[in-house]
Design an enzyme around this catalytic site. Structure first.
Site, PDB file in Angstrom:
ATOM      1  N   ASP A  49     -53.780 -49.788  15.070  1.00 11.80           N
ATOM      2  CA  ASP A  49     -54.274 -50.854  15.951  1.00 11.80           C
ATOM      3  C   ASP A  49     -55.704 -50.575  16.424  1.00 11.80           C
ATOM      4  O   ASP A  49     -55.889 -50.071  17.535  1.00 11.80           O
ATOM      5  CB  ASP A  49     -53.394 -50.952  17.209  1.00 11.80           C
ATOM      6  CG  ASP A  49     -51.995 -51.404  16.924  1.00 11.80           C
ATOM      7  OD1 ASP A  49     -51.794 -52.609  16.786  1.00 11.80           O
ATOM      8  OD2 ASP A  49     -51.116 -50.537  16.831  1.00 11.80           O
TER       9      ASP A  49
ATOM     10  N   HIS B  93     -46.110 -43.424   9.712  1.00  5.87           N
ATOM     11  CA  HIS B  93     -45.955 -42.380  10.741  1.00  5.87           C
ATOM     12  C   HIS B  93     -45.316 -41.087  10.239  1.00  5.87           C
ATOM     13  O   HIS B  93     -46.017 -40.143   9.959  1.00  5.87           O
ATOM     14  CB  HIS B  93     -45.237 -42.889  11.986  1.00  5.87           C
ATOM     15  CG  HIS B  93     -46.053 -43.876  12.762  1.00  5.87           C
ATOM     16  ND1 HIS B  93     -47.309 -43.580  13.216  1.00  5.87           N
ATOM     17  CD2 HIS B  93     -45.800 -45.165  13.127  1.00  5.87           C
ATOM     18  CE1 HIS B  93     -47.804 -44.633  13.842  1.00  5.87           C
ATOM     19  NE2 HIS B  93     -46.919 -45.613  13.800  1.00  5.87           N
TER      20      HIS B  93
ATOM     21  N   GLN C 108     -56.572 -51.330  19.988  1.00  8.81           N
ATOM     22  CA  GLN C 108     -56.032 -50.503  21.054  1.00  8.81           C
ATOM     23  C   GLN C 108     -56.565 -49.079  21.046  1.00  8.81           C
ATOM     24  O   GLN C 108     -56.550 -48.411  22.079  1.00  8.81           O
ATOM     25  CB  GLN C 108     -54.508 -50.453  20.930  1.00  8.81           C
ATOM     26  CG  GLN C 108     -53.885 -51.831  20.884  1.00  8.81           C
ATOM     27  CD  GLN C 108     -52.695 -51.954  21.797  1.00  8.81           C
ATOM     28  OE1 GLN C 108     -52.593 -51.250  22.779  1.00  8.81           O
ATOM     29  NE2 GLN C 108     -51.793 -52.851  21.479  1.00  8.81           N
TER      30      GLN C 108
ATOM     31  N   HIS D 272     -41.979 -48.758   9.506  1.00 13.68           N
ATOM     32  CA  HIS D 272     -42.336 -47.727  10.480  1.00 13.68           C
ATOM     33  C   HIS D 272     -41.164 -46.766  10.536  1.00 13.68           C
ATOM     34  O   HIS D 272     -40.020 -47.203  10.675  1.00 13.68           O
ATOM     35  CB  HIS D 272     -42.509 -48.334  11.878  1.00 13.68           C
ATOM     36  CG  HIS D 272     -43.846 -48.925  12.112  1.00 13.68           C
ATOM     37  ND1 HIS D 272     -44.393 -49.883  11.302  1.00 13.68           N
ATOM     38  CD2 HIS D 272     -44.767 -48.698  13.104  1.00 13.68           C
ATOM     39  CE1 HIS D 272     -45.582 -50.219  11.756  1.00 13.68           C
ATOM     40  NE2 HIS D 272     -45.844 -49.529  12.848  1.00 13.68           N
TER      41      HIS D 272
END
Lengths: 650, 650
Positions: free
Chosen positions: A547, A491, A550, A469
């Site tokens: 995710d 990201h 989520q 990440h």
């Protein structure tokens, strides 16, 4: 255009010309540095960029720059090892496991060294493998750190990036319909049946909230009386667990489950993390989302296998879920691989990434480990042991066939007081309660992965990619560390903030797994997400879900991610298929699989490497990308080749 | 607060106070007008608003205003007729069809009149039903047209709308967590299992592009040799059709199918319409997306039934697809209802809307009809006949059980030169090649539906709602016409542009089916869509897909629509469930079904009318909405009640 004319286009007056040459030197040096660390770790580096670097090497001046670079023969990456079983083969077979060696292993300065035997160990003569040198690394790091703040380099990169944006816009205006026409002519291939890899997804959140809810309810129907939890010696059945929570699973809803990110999580990574506890109860996380619990991780395995089943049904979707290794104890690997084999978690549509949370400070404050080196040892020593003595670690050996890389995860926005340099305490000396900074983690993970990969390559075993990440939040220096150490990143949002890094990531075609829906809930509103801009400029971006539990609503999380990007940014089919192609390139899928999914020549750059019948990416687009990259690289090489000429007034 | 204090809050100085009273009068009058037309047509009008109107009626001054309003007893709408079969009953049963009557029917001035018998017809004494009066309608229309341009009224509405926005923001800040807590306490109910109705979807585009593609391929596998097309006497098999198109269905892709809207369709409704032709071939549209073709609409029926099957599987999703009646010939209704019954298209999760394209000009220029009245007659006379003589039109009678309303569709951005007024030519005299304007269409459709509904109510049959496309583009006056004539509308984007209309739609709680993904491809970027703002202010908005074939990517188009809205606008669960509840309210589902889906008291306003265990909408939210609406309405009523006081200096 002659190279002088070309330079005039970039910098119209003489004063700028010197700046340009300085910027070109710095950028090339940064690329040489990345190439070095990539090759050392059996990471990937784009052929085109490498070819331009070879031609720049011939320019005399660079010798000085390259003095401190290790000389090495670029390895051939296409012939990688494919440990994955063919159809019909037993993926858990323990046959054909290589013999043990009597190598010795020892950690020094946080890095595992390999010795041919006990004698070599006692004489401290490590086996001839490349070992990273912290001092060199620190110098390389500081070169890139210095250049991202250098005015002329910033100007140069900023202008080139703007140019790339405008150029793509023109390309689109001119060729949009032609690209579409190409795609319409491709038989039987469209966006729905090109291969897509979810390049960044956490196993513990790989199902959507509704799926988790239904699963919990279904286990309660059949297993209410089963002992599922051992809480400090107190054994609890599923019924008792829910009784203690004052809850009837039938009444459970996605609202009470409360695992979905909402407005409350924006800029609150802390709140986000606690969302992993269903109904806010860590017991349920323990029972349903852990591999090492009283029920031997059965429920978690079943959940993952249901997700895998959907991927296999979809046929064209793959995923690279992250499983955790914490470094709290050396037994974690045995336990994880035992779970994987016993629960038969393998799926042809999944490859596994090991995520290491950066939570030394928590273990240290709980006195679980004495220093940072211990954490590194717990993470890496078992892997070296399984590589040296696979017969002793059969389950881990088999599991590692399906592990393709490592991730480093945590909240990047947490600030660290320590500045990583070659004067930093060695891991064995890192005994404070403070967490080491991001760069410190990255260097030490890279260092061990690099040595491990070289050892494994020697043995004919698969190697691992480092895929941290990076750039989700926090300091932009994280992106510098990853530029040196990572095969690819997740990201990369903060590339927005540094034109030099953004341009370097473009030139080196570092793959970036982006998750705009995750960002939208945590760090950056969807409309401000740079994915579209990065894609258009030519950075190698893919789409991933991060995710689904989520963030997503529908049953098809990855398709939801693509659909929203397509709708909001009005991406064309060609754009979408380019992203999908990037995701396969970025993934840890094997060479054989990539040949099958992208075409036999996928390693070649430009249209030659594209099989439109498999990727549905227009050749016009491929040619545009290739020519554009070559153009940018040749600007840089021209600058250093004609340095003598350029430094005199014309 | 006293009403004077209240007024001070709105308009701090005296000068404004007079404006406020003038604005209040105008707004109340507009509401009276809508109430009148709603009640006449058995459309719905909110109880709360009606109660406030009753109290305003007592204010003496309004007598003058109301002079020209027809006096009528508000009918009770809760006891509506539910013609839908119970579980296990045959939905196509031809038993229990009412007897024929010897009524006579005749169109006059574009409106069908009903006569008790031939004698009454010859004496021109229509049966005692309410018939609309064009002159009154034109006056009512011009009142609302004048007020939307009236400065003080605009100021008043603008301020109230801003106030509503800010008030909701405060409500959210204060009560967000309390609402969430309420929802968490509701057993077994969450966003996934509250009922949602896709309130605006076209049957010919109700499947997604991938679904259509797979369907075409599957028919080719089994039916290649079947004659599917009769092209001017030339009978073609499916194989021949594809041969003529130089195409192997196996090679077909969503790219070559080309039914998806893209960047090319933005502000190009013309291009959008041609997307209905798969592979750009009208033959395929004819074969797969028409009810009246050589294969008797079998493929189209099967496609729709596959979509219906998915809805039934999902259990909680419903849809109201639009089927076309063009008004080209009087046989269309027999043909459509025959298709419906023979192909057994009914699904408990679907209710049908009849869409009438506004394409008089095309039929006229092709000399298919002589004047506009003929088109109206083709559309409405068969319905009156089936209502009067159901034994003669059994299939149509049965089909009409499942038809709940009418839609008026076409590109609203097309400008019309004609200004509708009571001086406009009557439909029989409308013989030019020009298309009548939007308002002209709406009045005449409304007029016929109104008479028809009254006739059907008399006979104990179901009634129809008028639910036109309105405010998607073009002039804001469209929204004025619909304010008088429509039960509810689709799109409503242009309410953005008129504070007075937006405030009126709020006060009258006119349901609006919004399709932001459709708008995003055609008329308005997603980020500029007013849905979120409308929802927050308290307008009664629902989410709908419009055309999944053209706009959506995943298998669950309605969930995709909700997911994107939730993600982009960070809607809370309570927001989403409020939208879902609105969609059920707006829909043509029966009273029995609404009781089942929303709670037994759903017709009551405020929290009383909400069964949180079914809707998952927090009572705090319901109370907020109700109090806020009452507050706005009482401002208006106060103004006219205390007019004498208000007009003197205090």
């Amino acid at each position: 255009l002659s190279s002088v004319d070309r330079r005039r286009m970039v910098f119209p007056c003489h004063h700028h010309l010197e700046d340009y040459e300085q910027a070109a030197k710095s950028l090339l040096k940064a690329l040489f540095i990345r190439e070095k660390y990539s090759k050392l770790a059996y990471h990937r580096f784009p052929r085109t960029t490498a070819q331009f670097l070879r031609s720049a090497e011939n320019a005399k001046y660079l010798n000085s720059v390259l003095l401190f670079l290790i000389n090495f023969v670029p390895s051939n990456h296409c012939a990688d090892i494919c440990p994955c079983p063919h159809k019909g083969e037993d993926p858990y077979s323990m046959n054909d496991i290589p013999e043990n060696l009597d190598f010795e292993l020892k950690m020094r300065d946080g890095i595992i060294y390999v010795y041919d035997n006990a004698e070599a160990l006692s004489k401290n003569r490590p086996r001839c493998l490349p070992y990273p040198d912290l001092e060199t690394f620190a110098m390389d790091l500081s070169h890139v750190l210095a250049m991202i703040a250098d005015g002329p380099t910033k100007t140069y990169c900023h202008r080139r990036l703007n140019f790339l944006g405008s150029k793509f816009y023109l390309h689109e205006m001119l060729n949009e319909m032609a690209e579409l026409k190409e795609l319409k002519g491709v038989p039987h291939r469209d966006f729905y049946n090109v291969r897509k890899v979810d390049t960044h997804i956490h196993a513990a959140a790989c199902m959507n909230q509704k799926h988790l809810l239904t699963f919990i309810q279904s286990t309660y129907k059949t297993d209410a009386e089963r002992v599922v939890l051992d809480k400090a010696g107190q054994r609890l059945t599923l019924k008792q667990v829910f009784n203690n929570l004052n809850m009837d699973p039938y009444d459970l809803t996605v609202d009470s489950l409360d695992v979905h990110a909402g407005r409350q999580t924006f800029h609150r990574f802390d709140k986000f993390n606690s969302k992993y506890n269903p109904v806010g109860a860590s017991e349920l996380r323990e029972i349903y989302l852990k591999t090492d619990n009283h029920i031997k991780g059965e429920y978690f395995a079943r959940l993952i296998k249901e997700v895998a089943h959907d991927l296999e049904e979809s046929k064209y979707q793959h995923a690279e879920p992250r499983l955790s290794i914490y470094g709290r104890s050396p037994e974690e690997w045995e336990s994880l691989s035992h779970w994987f084999i016993q629960q038969k978690v393998h799926s042809p549509n999944m490859r596994w990434i090991i995520q290491v949370p950066r939570i030394y400070d928590i273990f240290k404050s709980r006195k679980l480990i004495a220093n940072f080196a211990k954490m590194l040892e717990n993470i890496f020593l078992p892997l070296f042991e399984a590589t040296v003595n696979p017969q002793k670690h059969k389950e881990l050996h088999v599991f590692l066939k399906y592990v393709t890389g490592f991730d480093s995860v945590d909240d990047e926005s947490k600030h660290s007081d320590h500045m990583f340099s070659y004067k930093s305490p060695k891991p064995e000396q890192w005994t404070t309660d403070d967490n080491p900074p991001y760069s410190y983690y990255l260097f030490h993970m890279y260092a061990n992965i690099m040595v491990l990969n070289n050892l494994r390559k020697e043995r004919g075993l698969s190697t691992f990619q480092f895929r941290p990440h990076c750039g989700e939040a926090g300091s932009i220096t994280h992106l510098v560390s990853a530029f040196l150490t990572a095969d690819n990143i997740s990201h990369g949002l903060n590339l927005k903030k540094s034109p030099v890094l953004q341009y370097l990531y473009y030139l080196a075609q570092v793959p970036i797994a982006m998750s705009p829906l995750s960002n939208n809930s945590l760090f950056l509103e969807y409309s401000k997400n740079p994915l579209r801009e990065f894609l258009h400029k030519g950075l190698c971006v893919s789409l991933s879900t991060d995710d689904p539990m989520q963030f997503h609503y529908t049953k098809e999380a990855l398709m939801e991610e693509y659909a929203i990007a397509a709708q909001l940014w009005k991406l064309s089919t060609c754009d979408l298929c380019e992203i999908a192609r990037n995701s396969v390139l970025q993934s840890g899928l094997s060479h054989q699989e990539k040949k099958h999914f992208l075409g036999a020549d996928y390693l070649k750059d430009g249209p030659e490497g594209n099989d439109i019948r498999r990727t549905n990416v227009a050749q016009i687009r491929m040619a545009y990308r290739h020519e554009t990259l070559c153009n940018e690289l040749s600007f840089l090489v021209d600058a250093v080749k004609s340095e003598v000429l350029g430094s005199q007034p014309e």
